[in-house]
Write an enzyme that holds these catalytic residues in place. Structure first.
Site, PDB file in Angstrom:
ATOM      1  N   HIS A 149      34.319  20.198  23.205  1.00 22.80           N
ATOM      2  CA  HIS A 149      35.514  19.234  23.130  1.00 22.80           C
ATOM      3  C   HIS A 149      35.155  18.183  24.094  1.00 22.80           C
ATOM      4  O   HIS A 149      34.692  18.428  25.125  1.00 22.80           O
ATOM      5  CB  HIS A 149      36.572  20.357  23.867  1.00 22.80           C
ATOM      6  CG  HIS A 149      37.436  21.037  22.748  1.00 22.80           C
ATOM      7  ND1 HIS A 149      38.495  21.301  22.972  1.00 22.80           N
ATOM      8  CD2 HIS A 149      36.881  21.509  21.537  1.00 22.80           C
ATOM      9  CE1 HIS A 149      39.072  22.076  21.761  1.00 22.80           C
ATOM     10  NE2 HIS A 149      37.856  22.080  21.087  1.00 22.80           N
ATOM     11  N   TYR A 190      47.601  20.516  27.729  1.00 25.19           N
ATOM     12  CA  TYR A 190      48.392  21.322  29.064  1.00 25.19           C
ATOM     13  C   TYR A 190      49.641  20.560  29.025  1.00 25.19           C
ATOM     14  O   TYR A 190      49.677  19.138  29.269  1.00 25.19           O
ATOM     15  CB  TYR A 190      47.323  20.765  30.229  1.00 25.19           C
ATOM     16  CG  TYR A 190      46.117  21.556  30.297  1.00 25.19           C
ATOM     17  CD1 TYR A 190      44.859  20.963  29.852  1.00 25.19           C
ATOM     18  CD2 TYR A 190      46.090  22.659  31.079  1.00 25.19           C
ATOM     19  CE1 TYR A 190      43.537  21.778  29.705  1.00 25.19           C
ATOM     20  CE2 TYR A 190      44.564  23.527  31.407  1.00 25.19           C
ATOM     21  CZ  TYR A 190      43.530  22.894  30.502  1.00 25.19           C
ATOM     22  OH  TYR A 190      42.581  23.582  30.503  1.00 25.19           O
ATOM     23  N   PRO A 239      43.998  30.195  36.169  1.00 20.41           N
ATOM     24  CA  PRO A 239      43.059  29.749  35.058  1.00 20.41           C
ATOM     25  C   PRO A 239      43.426  28.290  34.618  1.00 20.41           C
ATOM     26  O   PRO A 239      42.715  27.688  34.004  1.00 20.41           O
ATOM     27  CB  PRO A 239      43.535  30.680  33.964  1.00 20.41           C
ATOM     28  CG  PRO A 239      44.791  31.487  34.498  1.00 20.41           C
ATOM     29  CD  PRO A 239      44.830  31.280  35.774  1.00 20.41           C
ATOM     30  N   LYS A 271      38.179  27.882  35.315  1.00 17.35           N
ATOM     31  CA  LYS A 271      37.138  27.551  36.269  1.00 17.35           C
ATOM     32  C   LYS A 271      36.496  29.148  36.534  1.00 17.35           C
ATOM     33  O   LYS A 271      35.379  29.183  37.002  1.00 17.35           O
ATOM     34  CB  LYS A 271      37.407  26.908  37.715  1.00 17.35           C
ATOM     35  CG  LYS A 271      37.410  25.589  37.672  1.00 17.35           C
ATOM     36  CD  LYS A 271      36.262  24.911  37.107  1.00 17.35           C
ATOM     37  CE  LYS A 271      36.301  23.369  36.734  1.00 17.35           C
ATOM     38  NZ  LYS A 271      35.670  23.081  35.491  1.00 17.35           N
ATOM     39  N   TYR A 292      36.601  19.032  35.754  1.00 21.23           N
ATOM     40  CA  TYR A 292      36.934  19.822  34.568  1.00 21.23           C
ATOM     41  C   TYR A 292      35.614  20.024  33.763  1.00 21.23           C
ATOM     42  O   TYR A 292      35.310  21.301  33.518  1.00 21.23           O
ATOM     43  CB  TYR A 292      37.996  19.199  33.640  1.00 21.23           C
ATOM     44  CG  TYR A 292      38.430  19.985  32.486  1.00 21.23           C
ATOM     45  CD1 TYR A 292      37.815  20.153  31.249  1.00 21.23           C
ATOM     46  CD2 TYR A 292      39.645  20.812  32.862  1.00 21.23           C
ATOM     47  CE1 TYR A 292      38.302  21.073  30.522  1.00 21.23           C
ATOM     48  CE2 TYR A 292      40.328  21.572  31.881  1.00 21.23           C
ATOM     49  CZ  TYR A 292      39.621  21.823  30.723  1.00 21.23           C
ATOM     50  OH  TYR A 292      39.953  22.697  29.805  1.00 21.23           O
TER      51      TYR A 292
HETATM   52  P1  FAS Z   1      35.168  40.625  35.556  1.00 24.15           P
HETATM   53  O1  FAS Z   1      36.264  41.321  36.144  1.00 24.15           O
HETATM   54  O2  FAS Z   1      35.066  40.052  34.187  1.00 24.15           O
HETATM   55  O3  FAS Z   1      33.859  42.123  35.453  1.00 24.15           O
HETATM   56  C1  FAS Z   1      34.096  42.818  36.381  1.00 24.15           C
HETATM   57  C2  FAS Z   1      33.433  44.142  35.773  1.00 24.15           C
HETATM   58  O4  FAS Z   1      33.366  45.319  36.652  1.00 24.15           O
HETATM   59  C3  FAS Z   1      34.450  44.867  34.511  1.00 24.15           C
HETATM   60  O5  FAS Z   1      33.909  45.020  33.687  1.00 24.15           O
HETATM   61  C4  FAS Z   1      35.088  46.156  35.233  1.00 24.15           C
HETATM   62  O6  FAS Z   1      35.419  46.991  34.489  1.00 24.15           O
HETATM   63  C5  FAS Z   1      33.954  46.523  36.412  1.00 24.15           C
HETATM   64  N1  FAS Z   1      34.227  47.177  37.239  1.00 24.15           N
HETATM   65  C6  FAS Z   1      35.497  47.189  38.295  1.00 24.15           C
HETATM   66  N2  FAS Z   1      35.168  48.175  39.225  1.00 24.15           N
HETATM   67  C7  FAS Z   1      34.285  48.794  39.048  1.00 24.15           C
HETATM   68  C8  FAS Z   1      33.579  49.799  39.827  1.00 24.15           C
HETATM   69  N3  FAS Z   1      34.124  50.264  40.992  1.00 24.15           N
HETATM   70  N4  FAS Z   1      32.437  50.272  39.309  1.00 24.15           N
HETATM   71  C9  FAS Z   1      31.769  49.835  38.324  1.00 24.15           C
HETATM   72  N5  FAS Z   1      32.338  48.944  37.704  1.00 24.15           N
HETATM   73  C10 FAS Z   1      33.588  48.316  37.923  1.00 24.15           C
HETATM   74  N6  FAS Z   1      39.151  32.570  33.469  1.00 24.15           N
HETATM   75  C11 FAS Z   1      39.141  31.334  33.016  1.00 24.15           C
HETATM   76  O7  FAS Z   1      38.126  30.607  33.118  1.00 24.15           O
HETATM   77  N7  FAS Z   1      40.091  31.048  32.069  1.00 24.15           N
HETATM   78  C12 FAS Z   1      41.138  31.979  31.903  1.00 24.15           C
HETATM   79  O8  FAS Z   1      42.177  31.936  30.689  1.00 24.15           O
HETATM   80  C13 FAS Z   1      40.994  33.193  32.282  1.00 24.15           C
HETATM   81  N8  FAS Z   1      41.946  34.186  32.051  1.00 24.15           N
HETATM   82  C14 FAS Z   1      42.013  35.353  32.736  1.00 24.15           C
HETATM   83  C15 FAS Z   1      42.872  36.512  32.592  1.00 24.15           C
HETATM   84  C16 FAS Z   1      42.809  37.730  33.128  1.00 24.15           C
HETATM   85  C17 FAS Z   1      43.994  38.832  32.893  1.00 24.15           C
HETATM   86  C18 FAS Z   1      41.996  37.941  34.239  1.00 24.15           C
HETATM   87  C19 FAS Z   1      41.822  39.184  34.942  1.00 24.15           C
HETATM   88  C20 FAS Z   1      40.972  36.811  34.458  1.00 24.15           C
HETATM   89  C21 FAS Z   1      41.055  35.857  33.950  1.00 24.15           C
HETATM   90  N9  FAS Z   1      39.873  34.704  33.767  1.00 24.15           N
HETATM   91  C22 FAS Z   1      39.975  33.174  33.357  1.00 24.15           C
HETATM   92  C23 FAS Z   1      38.992  34.944  34.839  1.00 24.15           C
HETATM   93  C24 FAS Z   1      37.958  35.694  34.190  1.00 24.15           C
HETATM   94  O9  FAS Z   1      37.359  35.076  33.282  1.00 24.15           O
HETATM   95  C25 FAS Z   1      36.693  36.111  35.352  1.00 24.15           C
HETATM   96  O10 FAS Z   1      36.580  34.704  35.836  1.00 24.15           O
HETATM   97  C26 FAS Z   1      35.557  36.571  34.705  1.00 24.15           C
HETATM   98  O11 FAS Z   1      35.926  37.645  33.955  1.00 24.15           O
HETATM   99  C27 FAS Z   1      34.875  36.813  35.745  1.00 24.15           C
HETATM  100  O12 FAS Z   1      33.651  37.670  35.595  1.00 24.15           O
HETATM  101  P2  FAS Z   1      33.081  38.779  36.322  1.00 24.15           P
HETATM  102  O13 FAS Z   1      32.805  38.362  37.615  1.00 24.15           O
HETATM  103  O14 FAS Z   1      31.991  39.315  35.730  1.00 24.15           O
HETATM  104  O15 FAS Z   1      34.110  39.937  36.608  1.00 24.15           O
HETATM  105  C1  PHB Z   2      41.772  29.755  27.207  1.00 22.10           C
HETATM  106  O1  PHB Z   2      41.671  29.256  26.021  1.00 22.10           O
HETATM  107  O2  PHB Z   2      41.875  30.969  27.359  1.00 22.10           O
HETATM  108  C2  PHB Z   2      41.966  28.668  28.305  1.00 22.10           C
HETATM  109  C3  PHB Z   2      41.492  27.525  28.187  1.00 22.10           C
HETATM  110  C4  PHB Z   2      41.730  26.543  29.252  1.00 22.10           C
HETATM  111  C5  PHB Z   2      42.341  26.987  30.316  1.00 22.10           C
HETATM  112  C6  PHB Z   2      42.762  28.434  30.473  1.00 22.10           C
HETATM  113  C7  PHB Z   2      42.531  29.486  29.559  1.00 22.10           C
HETATM  114  O3  PHB Z   2      42.492  26.304  31.363  1.00 22.10           O
END
Ligand code: FAS
Ligand code: PHB
Length: 390
Positions: free
Chosen positions: A72, A201, A293, A297, A385
């Protein structure tokens, strides 16, 4: 059991760090609380910065990402019925982002680790971190009902916001910064073509909305919802109706609706823990910081943390030089705070805050109007961005 780096968490942070270390001959064991199926069922981020793309290529998983990812060069911001394109490529000398879902990134990293022989233990219980302030840290946990001890040189806490790693740090050794937003994001996935080939957005008096995608046949949409909302309160029909009301008419009419096969509400918060190193425990990704989100980032910050920690551990194990390991927390936090600022700014500018004072509401509307009317402001937005340099 003994390993060189014990990684807690098999999300993107843990798997990417594990792969990069594995590929230079540094042994790791990843401990994951959830099942593999659960990890692969999560729907989260969608946008990858070029820095993250480069790291994933370095980890050997560029193939499907480049084949299926969507490059994109810009996105749109709508302000009530007006549409403004942010020309990412034109404003940043050709930089762009790639839309490739975090679910796919995780799947690719899981497959790569299986191919290259890395050990990941799923459905691990009661993970506890010990003696990370010594040079003989270890981790204990229960696997299939058996107590297991893993001796290691370093622990990487990649276990997300609710994980065990940050909680293992003594309260007087850590400082946290937090802002909780008074709203959430209600997101759906639907196998319908996206309304636009680029993200939209939407800033609207009814609330924020985001039109995104996972492919040319799978759409990802979000609308700002009340912090206490439940997905049961939102039928598909109610979701599509509200989404369309927040978009300019010509875009609303072009939205293809269909049944959602995933629906979830994410709370929005900004959170940073300082420092990100405690002796021989390093916090990585969501274990150390959370961003709303809006700026896309979260996943990308996890990638830059992994980059800095990998450089530090490579220096330690291969060059017997701890310079970059000592610098990990500062290098990571410098970039984290800039992304936290940007994510806060995008969120504050594009959302509607309940019970906001009239003056502040006007200031935020003016922030958006000024940004959309200024090449300098749009350039700053675009630079953030696409991702600031590592
Ligand atoms: P994660 O949370 O992905 O991974 C952590 C891992 O550790 C998980 O698999 C968990 O099961 C495990 N864990 C936890 N506790 C533990 C323990 N005690 N023992 C062993 N394992 C354990 N980012 C964006 O850029 N755009 C988005 O749209 C977006 N939407 C999101 C929506 C939600 C609901 C959430 C929660 C996050 C969102 N994020 C988004 C952010 C997300 O993408 C994170 O930045 C990304 O998953 C970060 O990755 P990790 O640091 O690996 O953490
Ligand atoms: C998504 O596609 O999940 C998405 C894209 C851009 C954002 C947040 C989420 O800023």
């Amino acid at each position: 059991m003994t390993t060189q780096v014990c990684i807690i968490g098999a999300g993107p942070s843990g798997l990417l760090l594990g792969q990069l270390l594995n590929d230079i001959g540094v042994e790791t064991i990843i401990l994951e609380r959830a099942s593999l199926d659960h990890v692969l069922s999560r729907v989260r981020a969608g946008v990858l910065e070029q820095g993250a793309i480069g790291l994933l290529e370095q980890a050997g998983i560029g193939g499907r990402m480049h084949a299926e990812g969507l490059v994109h060069e810009g996105f749109a911001i709508t302000r009530e019925d007006d549409v403004h394109r942010i020309d990412l490529s034109g404003l940043t000398g050709g930089k762009c982002v790639t839309v490739y879902g975090q679910t796919e990134v995780t799947r690719d990293l899981v497959d790569r680790r299986a191919e290259t022989g890395g050990v990941t233990l799923y459905e691990v219980e009661t993970v506890e971190l010990h003696a990370f302030d010594s040079d003989k840290p270890h981790v204990t946990c229960r696997i299939d009902g058996q107590e297991v001890r893993i001796n290691c040189r370093f622990i990487a806490g990649c276990d997300g916001f609710h994980g065990a790693s940050r909680r293992a740090v003594p309260e007087d050794a850590i400082r946290t910064f937090e802002k909780v937003y008074p709203f959430g994001w209600l997101g759906i996935l639907s196998d319908v073509p996206p309304v636009s080939h680029e993200l939209i957005y939407a800033s609207h008096s009814r609330g924020f909305a985001l039109c995104s995608m996972r492919s040319k046949s799978r759409s990802r949409y979000y609308i700002q919802c009340n912090a206490g909302d439940s997905i049961e309160a939102w039928s598909d029909n109610q979701f599509w109706t509200e989404l369309r009301r927040r978009l300019p008419p010509e875009i609303a009419e072009a939205v293809t609706t269909g049944p959602s096969f995933e629906k979830s509400i994410a709370p929005l918060r900004s959170f940073v823990a300082e420092p990100m190193r405690f002796g021989n425990l390093f916090l990585v990704g969501d274990a150390a910081h959370i961003v709303p989100p809006t700026g896309a980032k979260g996943l990308n910050l996890a990638a830059s943390d992994v980059h800095y920690l990998f450089e530090g551990l490579r220096g330690h194990f291969l060059e017997h030089d701890d310079t970059l390991l000592e610098a990990y927390s500062k290098r990571a936090l410098d970039r984290v705070w800039k992304a936290v600022r940007f994510s806060w700014w995008m969120t504050t500018m594009l959302h509607r805050f309940p019970d906001q004072a009239p003056f502040e509401a006007r200031i935020l509307e003016t922030e958006l109007a000024f940004t959309l009317g200024s090449e300098a402001a749009k350039t700053a937005l675009a630079e953030n961005y696409v991702g600031l340099p590592y």
